[in-house]
Every structure is written in C-alpha cells, then in structure tokens.
Design an enzyme around this catalytic site. Structure first.
Site, short mmCIF file in Angstrom:
data_model
loop_
_atom_site.label_atom_id
_atom_site.label_comp_id
_atom_site.label_asym_id
_atom_site.label_seq_id
_atom_site.Cartn_x
_atom_site.Cartn_y
_atom_site.Cartn_z
N CYS A 1 17.47 -18.12 -10.22
CA CYS A 1 17.08 -16.86 -9.81
C CYS A 1 17.12 -15.60 -10.83
O CYS A 1 17.92 -15.48 -11.47
CB CYS A 1 18.22 -16.37 -8.64
SG CYS A 1 18.21 -14.77 -8.08
N CYS B 1 19.09 -12.75 -10.19
CA CYS B 1 20.56 -13.01 -10.57
C CYS B 1 20.77 -12.88 -12.21
O CYS B 1 21.79 -12.19 -12.55
CB CYS B 1 20.97 -14.35 -10.28
SG CYS B 1 20.47 -14.64 -8.46
#
Length: 146
Positions: free
Chosen positions: A70, A73
């Site tokens: 991600c 993230c």
C-alpha cells in the site's frame, strides 16, 4: 554500465562502514510505531474476538492497519512517527499488517488501508480511514479523545 558501477560502489561503501555508523530500526518497530500481531493485539489492547474491550496498558491506543503493498500506507508511516512524537508517552502507537493478521482484520471490519483505530480508555473506538498529514491526524486523534 554507469548504473551498475554506481550501485556496486554504493554497496561496497555500505559494507565498509563500521557497525556503529549503520543504523536500523529494531525488527518489531516501523518508524517508531511498534508492529504487533493479532495475538499481541489481545495482550496490549484487548480481546478483539469480544465486543467490549479497552486498552490493557492504561493509555489510549492508536493502531495503524497497513499493508506492505500500500503506497498511502508507506506515505503515512513518517506522518505517524511525527504524531507519535507529538503525544510522547500519552498515547501508545501500534501497527498491524492486514495481510498477516486476517482474522483480526475481519473481526474489526477493516476494509481499506491505511486505517487507524483510536481506542480510548473507556473502550470507545473510532476509525480514521485514509492518508492524512500529521497535523490532520493530530486533530482527528484529539477529537477522538474528547
């Protein structure tokens, strides 16, 4: 060819540095936020299999649900470090890899990453979904703590 020579030179330079000059984070820490498993979640925060739980350590907890693949993230990790430094000992910060802890992810109905779980001492929980810069995270956590 130039890239290969440069990469080899960089690698040799790193290998020749003394151990004290090489810095690395402890294996259970990502950007100053402790990485935990679903079993450690039970220990530090509460039994996620039951509905009523509160942080076990007597402090508010922020848990970052993330994934290695991600990009938001990864962008949020340094922001979360700044936030953790802002709260300096008042709030515990943890991180959970959703791919490695699927049962916990399903139990808490985490459907998107990054997702932050703010768990207050009284057991009230609030989710903050998506990427936010540190200043906005601090505002959101402050609001969740009220």
């Amino acid at each position: 060819m130039k890239k290969t020579v440069f990469l080899l030179a960089a690698l040799l330079t790193m290998l020749c540095l003394p151990a004290s000059a090489q810095t690395s984070l402890p294996t259970d820490t990502v950007y100053g936020v402790r990485e935990i498993s679903q079993d450690e979640f039970r220990q530090f925060i509460g039994d996620w299999a039951t509905d009523g739980w509160a942080p076990a350590r007597g402090r508010t907890v922020v848990v970052d649900f993330k994934a290695a693949w991600c990009i938001p993230c990864r962008r949020m990790a340094p922001e979360l470090l700044n936030v953790a430094q802002h709260y300096d000992g008042k709030v515990d910060f943890y991180s959970v890899d959703v791919d490695a802890n699927k049962a916990l992810t399903r139990a808490l109905q985490i459907r998107s990453v990054p997702t932050l779980l703010v768990c207050r001492l009284d057991g009230q929980r609030r989710f903050i979904i998506g990427f936010y810069p540190a200043s906005e995270l601090i505002q959101a956590i402050d609001q969740a703590l009220k």
